[in-house]
Motif scaffolding. Structure first.
Motif, PDB file in Angstrom:
ATOM      1  N   LEU A  19     -31.752  12.630   0.305  1.00 25.00           N
ATOM      2  CA  LEU A  19     -30.864  11.853   1.154  1.00 25.00           C
ATOM      3  C   LEU A  19     -29.769  11.188   0.324  1.00 25.00           C
ATOM      4  O   LEU A  19     -28.594  11.171   0.710  1.00 25.00           O
ATOM      5  CB  LEU A  19     -31.673  10.796   1.913  1.00 25.00           C
ATOM      6  CG  LEU A  19     -30.953  10.002   2.991  1.00 25.00           C
ATOM      7  CD1 LEU A  19     -30.481  10.907   4.121  1.00 25.00           C
ATOM      8  CD2 LEU A  19     -31.869   8.915   3.556  1.00 25.00           C
ATOM      9  N   ALA A  20     -30.155  10.655  -0.830  1.00 26.81           N
ATOM     10  CA  ALA A  20     -29.181   9.988  -1.685  1.00 26.81           C
ATOM     11  C   ALA A  20     -28.177  10.974  -2.275  1.00 26.81           C
ATOM     12  O   ALA A  20     -26.993  10.654  -2.421  1.00 26.81           O
ATOM     13  CB  ALA A  20     -29.902   9.239  -2.807  1.00 26.81           C
ATOM     14  N   GLY A  48     -27.694  15.595   6.428  1.00 19.89           N
ATOM     15  CA  GLY A  48     -27.605  17.015   6.751  1.00 19.89           C
ATOM     16  C   GLY A  48     -28.406  17.872   5.799  1.00 19.89           C
ATOM     17  O   GLY A  48     -29.102  18.804   6.210  1.00 19.89           O
ATOM     18  N   ARG A  49     -28.326  17.560   4.512  1.00 16.98           N
ATOM     19  CA  ARG A  49     -29.085  18.332   3.518  1.00 16.98           C
ATOM     20  C   ARG A  49     -30.579  18.141   3.724  1.00 16.98           C
ATOM     21  O   ARG A  49     -31.356  19.098   3.640  1.00 16.98           O
ATOM     22  CB  ARG A  49     -28.692  17.902   2.111  1.00 16.98           C
ATOM     23  CG  ARG A  49     -29.504  18.588   1.013  1.00 16.98           C
ATOM     24  CD  ARG A  49     -29.084  18.131  -0.359  1.00 16.98           C
ATOM     25  NE  ARG A  49     -29.983  18.647  -1.382  1.00 16.98           N
ATOM     26  CZ  ARG A  49     -29.898  18.328  -2.664  1.00 16.98           C
ATOM     27  NH1 ARG A  49     -28.942  17.516  -3.079  1.00 16.98           N
ATOM     28  NH2 ARG A  49     -30.760  18.833  -3.531  1.00 16.98           N
ATOM     29  N   ARG A  78     -35.092   8.185   9.210  1.00 23.22           N
ATOM     30  CA  ARG A  78     -35.981   7.497   8.281  1.00 23.22           C
ATOM     31  C   ARG A  78     -37.274   8.293   8.119  1.00 23.22           C
ATOM     32  O   ARG A  78     -37.651   9.075   8.995  1.00 23.22           O
ATOM     33  CB  ARG A  78     -36.294   6.085   8.773  1.00 23.22           C
ATOM     34  CG  ARG A  78     -36.834   5.989  10.185  1.00 23.22           C
ATOM     35  CD  ARG A  78     -36.767   4.558  10.715  1.00 23.22           C
ATOM     36  NE  ARG A  78     -37.233   4.458  12.074  1.00 23.22           N
ATOM     37  CZ  ARG A  78     -36.466   4.659  13.149  1.00 23.22           C
ATOM     38  NH1 ARG A  78     -35.188   4.976  12.992  1.00 23.22           N
ATOM     39  NH2 ARG A  78     -36.961   4.548  14.375  1.00 23.22           N
ATOM     40  N   PHE A  79     -37.921   8.039   6.993  1.00 20.37           N
ATOM     41  CA  PHE A  79     -39.176   8.711   6.664  1.00 20.37           C
ATOM     42  C   PHE A  79     -40.273   7.665   6.512  1.00 20.37           C
ATOM     43  O   PHE A  79     -40.025   6.541   6.060  1.00 20.37           O
ATOM     44  CB  PHE A  79     -39.036   9.512   5.368  1.00 20.37           C
ATOM     45  CG  PHE A  79     -38.219  10.755   5.524  1.00 20.37           C
ATOM     46  CD1 PHE A  79     -38.828  11.978   5.735  1.00 20.37           C
ATOM     47  CD2 PHE A  79     -36.841  10.703   5.468  1.00 20.37           C
ATOM     48  CE1 PHE A  79     -38.078  13.128   5.890  1.00 20.37           C
ATOM     49  CE2 PHE A  79     -36.073  11.840   5.616  1.00 20.37           C
ATOM     50  CZ  PHE A  79     -36.695  13.062   5.833  1.00 20.37           C
ATOM     51  N   VAL A 120     -42.201  11.665   0.595  1.00 14.84           N
ATOM     52  CA  VAL A 120     -41.161  10.752   1.096  1.00 14.84           C
ATOM     53  C   VAL A 120     -40.168  10.414  -0.012  1.00 14.84           C
ATOM     54  O   VAL A 120     -38.950  10.351   0.220  1.00 14.84           O
ATOM     55  CB  VAL A 120     -41.807   9.482   1.673  1.00 14.84           C
ATOM     56  CG1 VAL A 120     -40.747   8.433   1.989  1.00 14.84           C
ATOM     57  CG2 VAL A 120     -42.604   9.810   2.942  1.00 14.84           C
ATOM     58  N   ALA A 121     -40.670  10.210  -1.228  1.00 14.55           N
ATOM     59  CA  ALA A 121     -39.775   9.925  -2.343  1.00 14.55           C
ATOM     60  C   ALA A 121     -38.839  11.099  -2.610  1.00 14.55           C
ATOM     61  O   ALA A 121     -37.648  10.909  -2.902  1.00 14.55           O
ATOM     62  CB  ALA A 121     -40.590   9.609  -3.596  1.00 14.55           C
ATOM     63  N   HIS A 122     -39.348  12.314  -2.511  1.00 12.01           N
ATOM     64  CA  HIS A 122     -38.516  13.507  -2.682  1.00 12.01           C
ATOM     65  C   HIS A 122     -37.421  13.560  -1.627  1.00 12.01           C
ATOM     66  O   HIS A 122     -36.253  13.865  -1.944  1.00 12.01           O
ATOM     67  CB  HIS A 122     -39.411  14.752  -2.593  1.00 12.01           C
ATOM     68  CG  HIS A 122     -38.661  16.035  -2.573  1.00 12.01           C
ATOM     69  ND1 HIS A 122     -38.081  16.585  -3.696  1.00 12.01           N
ATOM     70  CD2 HIS A 122     -38.381  16.892  -1.542  1.00 12.01           C
ATOM     71  CE1 HIS A 122     -37.479  17.719  -3.376  1.00 12.01           C
ATOM     72  NE2 HIS A 122     -37.654  17.931  -2.076  1.00 12.01           N
TER      73      HIS A 122
END
Length: 329
Positions: A168-169, A174-175, A15-16, A161-163
């Motif tokens: 993540l999506a 991993g990315r 999580r961020f 965080v949005a980036h």
């Protein structure tokens, strides 16, 4: 080199968050070495005046002694954010409630790098009695030096965080971990960090909280102890834009057509941005930015996309044609 070993629960628990207390603590590194952090010189000039005021200097002394440059921080001083929108007061309460034995453990973990300061030694001997003075120092420095610029700082941090949320999506944990910083590599079940700290952590299903940091550059910084809640701080993206203002260029012909505020937004929306990020970069109020974006959206010049709790705006092809014509391209 450091390694963080992941179980499946740790990948799911990535999580961020934005950490107000981290920015408060790490800003003192900038104050002590302004040349190394030249991007923040406009803030540093103001903050150094504040720090010299006798009443402020006395209150923040415990914090300055623990947050010395090129020294390790005790983990309890920068706790993992308990949720993405954690407030300073929540984090201060968390620090203030640190058990004495944890304060002692975390202070001792910093001593291989350098001996404790005078306040550090006193806190080691009397953690329960002196911890409140450290909490007061954190609050005082945040109120005096960070709070006036907190909307701007938070906008930049939330944009980062949005980036990461988009990464993540689109590509999974991993990315995100592989692209978080050039010093990190994701090897399928672990993160390898090219650093001199030699941390070796088994996350043990507890997840990992990562927060961007404005006031430090260079490497990703991890908690010192495996017993602490796993957390790390990485340099925020686009820190060079933090203190700049981006109005429409002088004499911009597009500004004469759509107005200077809307032209300024169009010049910035070649890449997606949120309302708060645009307000920070233009110096316009959030309300003004929202009104301009609504008009541009109605005219078909920008599109908006929701990604989680963030709404991103970006130029349409029609806006790109207008910008090229205004630039004489």
């Amino acid at each position: 080199m450091s390694e963080l070993r992941f179980e499946s629960a740790d990948v799911a628990g990535l999580r961020f968050a934005v950490s107000p207390v981290w920015e408060t603590v790490s800003s003192l590194w900038v104050l002590d070495n302004p040349v190394r952090h030249a991007v923040h010189l406009s803030w540093t000039d103001r903050a150094r005046v504040i720090a010299r005021r006798p009443e402020v200097a006395a209150r923040i002394r415990p914090l300055r002694e623990l947050a010395r440059p090129r020294r390790w921080l005790p983990d309890f001083l920068t706790p993992a954010a308990v949720h993405p929108d954690v407030t300073l007061e929540e984090q201060l309460d968390q620090i203030g409630a640190t058990p004495p034995e944890v304060v002692v453990r975390d202070l001792l973990s910093t001593t291989p790098r350098a001996p404790l300061s005078g306040f550090g030694q006193a806190l080691l001997a009397e953690p329960r009695e002196l911890l409140p003075s450290l909490v007061d120092a954190l609050r005082a420095w945040h109120d005096e030096a960070i709070m006036p610029d907190w909307p701007r700082l938070r906008a930049l941090l939330e944009a980062d965080v949005a980036h990461r949320a988009v990464q993540l999506a689109e590509g999974g944990a991993g990315r995100v971990l592989d692209q978080l910083h050039p010093s990190l590599r994701w090897l399928g079940d672990r993160v390898v960090s090219d650093d001199p700290f030699e941390r070796d952590f088994d996350l043990g299903g507890r997840g990992l909280t990562l927060n961007p940091g404005v006031f430090h550059g260079g490497r990703v910084l991890w908690n010192l102890l495996e017993e602490s809640m796993p957390a790390g701080t990485y340099p925020v993206r686009a820190v060079g834009t933090l203190w700049e203002r981006s109005p429409a260029p002088p004499g911009d012909p597009l500004a004469r057509v759509v107005g200077s505020g809307r032209a300024a937004l169009l010049h910035l929306l070649d890449s997606p941005a949120t309302t708060t990020d645009l307000a920070r970069r233009t110096g316009l109020s959030g309300g003004s930015v929202s009104q301009h974006l609504a008009a541009l959206h109605a005219a078909g010049l920008v599109v908006r996309t929701r990604r989680g709790r963030y709404v991103f705006y970006r130029n349409t092809e029609a806006a790109t044609v207008l910008l090229r014509a205004a630039r004489g391209e």
